[in-house]
Motif scaffolding. Structure first.
Motif, mmCIF file in Angstrom:
data_model
loop_
_atom_site.group_PDB
_atom_site.id
_atom_site.type_symbol
_atom_site.label_atom_id
_atom_site.label_comp_id
_atom_site.label_asym_id
_atom_site.label_seq_id
_atom_site.Cartn_x
_atom_site.Cartn_y
_atom_site.Cartn_z
ATOM 1 N N VAL A 131 -4.590 -1.833 1.469
ATOM 2 C CA VAL A 131 -4.279 -1.606 0.061
ATOM 3 C C VAL A 131 -3.558 -0.265 -0.132
ATOM 4 N N LEU A 132 -3.886 0.711 0.697
ATOM 5 C CA LEU A 132 -3.304 2.052 0.593
ATOM 6 C C LEU A 132 -1.902 2.149 1.186
ATOM 7 N N MET A 133 -1.435 1.131 1.895
ATOM 8 C CA MET A 133 -0.148 1.207 2.591
ATOM 9 C C MET A 133 1.044 1.548 1.689
ATOM 10 N N PRO A 134 1.124 1.050 0.448
ATOM 11 C CA PRO A 134 2.264 1.415 -0.391
ATOM 12 C C PRO A 134 2.378 2.916 -0.649
ATOM 13 N N VAL A 135 1.270 3.638 -0.632
ATOM 14 C CA VAL A 135 1.324 5.091 -0.814
ATOM 15 C C VAL A 135 2.070 5.716 0.354
ATOM 16 N N VAL A 162 -3.878 -6.920 -4.609
ATOM 17 C CA VAL A 162 -4.187 -5.573 -5.101
ATOM 18 C C VAL A 162 -3.371 -4.516 -4.356
ATOM 19 N N ARG A 163 -2.961 -4.815 -3.121
ATOM 20 C CA ARG A 163 -2.032 -3.918 -2.427
ATOM 21 C C ARG A 163 -0.730 -3.806 -3.234
ATOM 22 N N ALA A 164 -0.262 -4.925 -3.768
ATOM 23 C CA ALA A 164 0.968 -4.922 -4.558
ATOM 24 C C ALA A 164 0.825 -4.095 -5.830
ATOM 25 N N LEU A 165 -0.420 -3.927 -6.311
ATOM 26 C CA LEU A 165 -0.666 -3.184 -7.544
ATOM 27 C C LEU A 165 -1.008 -1.716 -7.307
ATOM 28 N N MET A 166 -1.115 -1.319 -6.059
ATOM 29 C CA MET A 166 -1.609 0.024 -5.729
ATOM 30 C C MET A 166 -0.809 1.127 -6.418
ATOM 31 N N ASN A 167 0.504 1.016 -6.404
ATOM 32 C CA ASN A 167 1.358 2.067 -6.978
ATOM 33 C C ASN A 167 1.657 1.854 -8.459
ATOM 34 N N ARG A 168 0.870 0.995 -9.100
ATOM 35 C CA ARG A 168 1.071 0.682 -10.524
ATOM 36 C C ARG A 168 2.518 0.256 -10.818
ATOM 37 N N PRO A 169 3.002 -0.789 -10.142
ATOM 38 C CA PRO A 169 4.375 -1.249 -10.392
ATOM 39 C C PRO A 169 4.501 -1.855 -11.775
ATOM 40 N N ARG A 170 5.703 -1.863 -12.287
ATOM 41 C CA ARG A 170 5.931 -2.518 -13.575
ATOM 42 C C ARG A 170 6.229 -4.006 -13.411
ATOM 43 N N LEU A 171 6.657 -4.401 -12.208
ATOM 44 C CA LEU A 171 6.978 -5.803 -11.954
ATOM 45 C C LEU A 171 6.490 -6.187 -10.563
ATOM 46 N N GLY A 222 5.822 4.898 0.386
ATOM 47 C CA GLY A 222 6.579 5.700 -0.565
ATOM 48 C C GLY A 222 6.718 7.151 -0.155
ATOM 49 N N GLY A 223 6.252 7.482 1.035
ATOM 50 C CA GLY A 223 6.397 8.848 1.537
ATOM 51 C C GLY A 223 5.311 9.794 1.090
ATOM 52 N N GLY A 224 4.270 9.267 0.469
ATOM 53 C CA GLY A 224 3.198 10.128 -0.022
ATOM 54 C C GLY A 224 2.081 10.300 0.991
ATOM 55 N N ARG A 225 1.175 11.206 0.666
ATOM 56 C CA ARG A 225 -0.024 11.401 1.467
ATOM 57 C C ARG A 225 -1.210 10.850 0.682
ATOM 58 N N ILE A 226 -2.105 10.194 1.373
ATOM 59 C CA ILE A 226 -3.246 9.556 0.717
ATOM 60 C C ILE A 226 -4.255 10.623 0.306
ATOM 61 N N GLY A 227 -4.539 10.665 -0.986
ATOM 62 C CA GLY A 227 -5.503 11.622 -1.515
ATOM 63 C C GLY A 227 -6.745 10.924 -2.036
ATOM 64 N N ALA A 228 -7.659 11.728 -2.551
ATOM 65 C CA ALA A 228 -8.920 11.184 -3.062
ATOM 66 C C ALA A 228 -8.677 10.207 -4.211
ATOM 67 N N GLY A 229 -7.708 10.524 -5.060
ATOM 68 C CA GLY A 229 -7.406 9.642 -6.182
ATOM 69 C C GLY A 229 -6.871 8.296 -5.730
ATOM 70 N N ASP A 230 -6.078 8.306 -4.643
ATOM 71 C CA ASP A 230 -5.558 7.048 -4.096
ATOM 72 C C ASP A 230 -6.699 6.189 -3.561
ATOM 73 N N ARG A 231 -7.617 6.815 -2.839
ATOM 74 C CA ARG A 231 -8.745 6.055 -2.294
ATOM 75 C C ARG A 231 -9.620 5.506 -3.416
ATOM 76 N N GLN A 232 -9.769 6.277 -4.467
ATOM 77 C CA GLN A 232 -10.567 5.823 -5.606
ATOM 78 C C GLN A 232 -9.923 4.600 -6.254
ATOM 79 N N ARG A 233 -8.590 4.616 -6.408
ATOM 80 C CA ARG A 233 -7.913 3.470 -7.013
ATOM 81 C C ARG A 233 -8.013 2.253 -6.090
ATOM 82 N N ALA A 234 -7.823 2.447 -4.781
ATOM 83 C CA ALA A 234 -7.906 1.323 -3.849
ATOM 84 C C ALA A 234 -9.283 0.666 -3.918
ATOM 85 N N ARG A 235 -10.328 1.488 -3.954
ATOM 86 C CA ARG A 235 -11.686 0.940 -4.010
ATOM 87 C C ARG A 235 -11.944 0.253 -5.341
#
Length: 229
Positions: free
Chosen positions: A108-112, A158-167, A115-128
């Motif tokens: 689920v965290l792979m889109p982060v 939910v992986r597709a929704l991880m980065n809050r896409p609009r589409l 996108g070139g980002g680093r996985i933070g606590a907020g990302d893990r919280q959203r994935a869970r």
């Protein structure tokens, strides 16, 4: 509602030079707004895959305009298209394409990371939170092989929704599932569409599934018809 996607006079041709030039899409006009829930149907060879590739910014049109989230992308560079794809689009496929060596949460965290980002606590919280939302909180640390087909597809959604896409572009998302699981997965897409406000474009061969969408887009011989909801 705000406009998330606009296509105007979009054409796509292949070949040229020594090969005959073949036009696959013939002047496509399409607008999708935030919160839309649309089906795309059409026979094999009608141009569905080409249209999806253009909307997904995997290819550029031969002519016409493509706008994503208010930004013109029809003449954008590969780097710009990649950045916009990661920011505004999510993808769900018939086969989940989960990475077998990683857990459900890590997938689920792979889109982060993409996108070139680093996985933070907020990302893990959203994935869970997303995994909990689809009833998989207890399976977050399991690898795909330890999950059923329906569970794997829910992870992919939910992986597709991880980065809050609009589409979200969903290509035959229930095509590899039994009828009951397919019904549950479609209901989940509908629920996420309502609650997250994410627009969905669902490619399907199933007329019953298409009939449950708000809009039915039909493509045949490279021409698009927009059916009433």
């Amino acid at each position: 509602m705000a406009e998330v996607l606009r296509l105007r006079g979009v054409r796509k041709a292949y070949g040229g030079g020594a090969s005959p030039r073949v036009e696959v899409l013939h002047g496509i006009d399409l607008t999708l707004d935030d919160g839309d829930f649309a089906a795309l149907i059409g026979p094999s060879g009608s141009g569905k895959s080409t249209l999806l590739n253009l909307i997904g910014l995997l290819e550029a049109p031969s002519a016409g305009e493509v706008w994503l989230a208010g930004q013109p992308v029809h003449a954008a560079s590969d780097a710009v298209r990649t950045a916009l794809r990661n920011r505004y689009l999510g993808f769900v496929f018939q086969f989940h394409h989960l990475l077998p060596a990683f857990s459900a949460e890590e997938n689920v965290l792979m889109p982060v990371l993409a996108g070139g980002g680093r996985i933070g606590a907020g990302d893990r919280q959203r994935a869970r939170a997303l995994l909990e939302r689809v009833g998989l909180a207890a399976h977050a640390h399991k690898r795909p092989v330890q999950l059923s087909g329906g569970q794997q597809q829910r992870v992919a959604i939910v992986r597709a929704l991880m980065n809050r896409p609009r589409l979200v572009l969903a290509d035959e998302p229930t095509g590899n599932l039994d009828s009951q699981t397919a019904h549950e997965v479609f209901a989940l897409l509908r629920e996420l569409n309502r609650d997250e406000g994410t627009a969905f474009l669902i490619v399907t061969h199933d007329p019953a599934l298409a009939a449950r969408c708000d809009r039915r887009l039909s493509i045949r011989d490279g021409l698009l018809l927009d059916g009433a909801g």
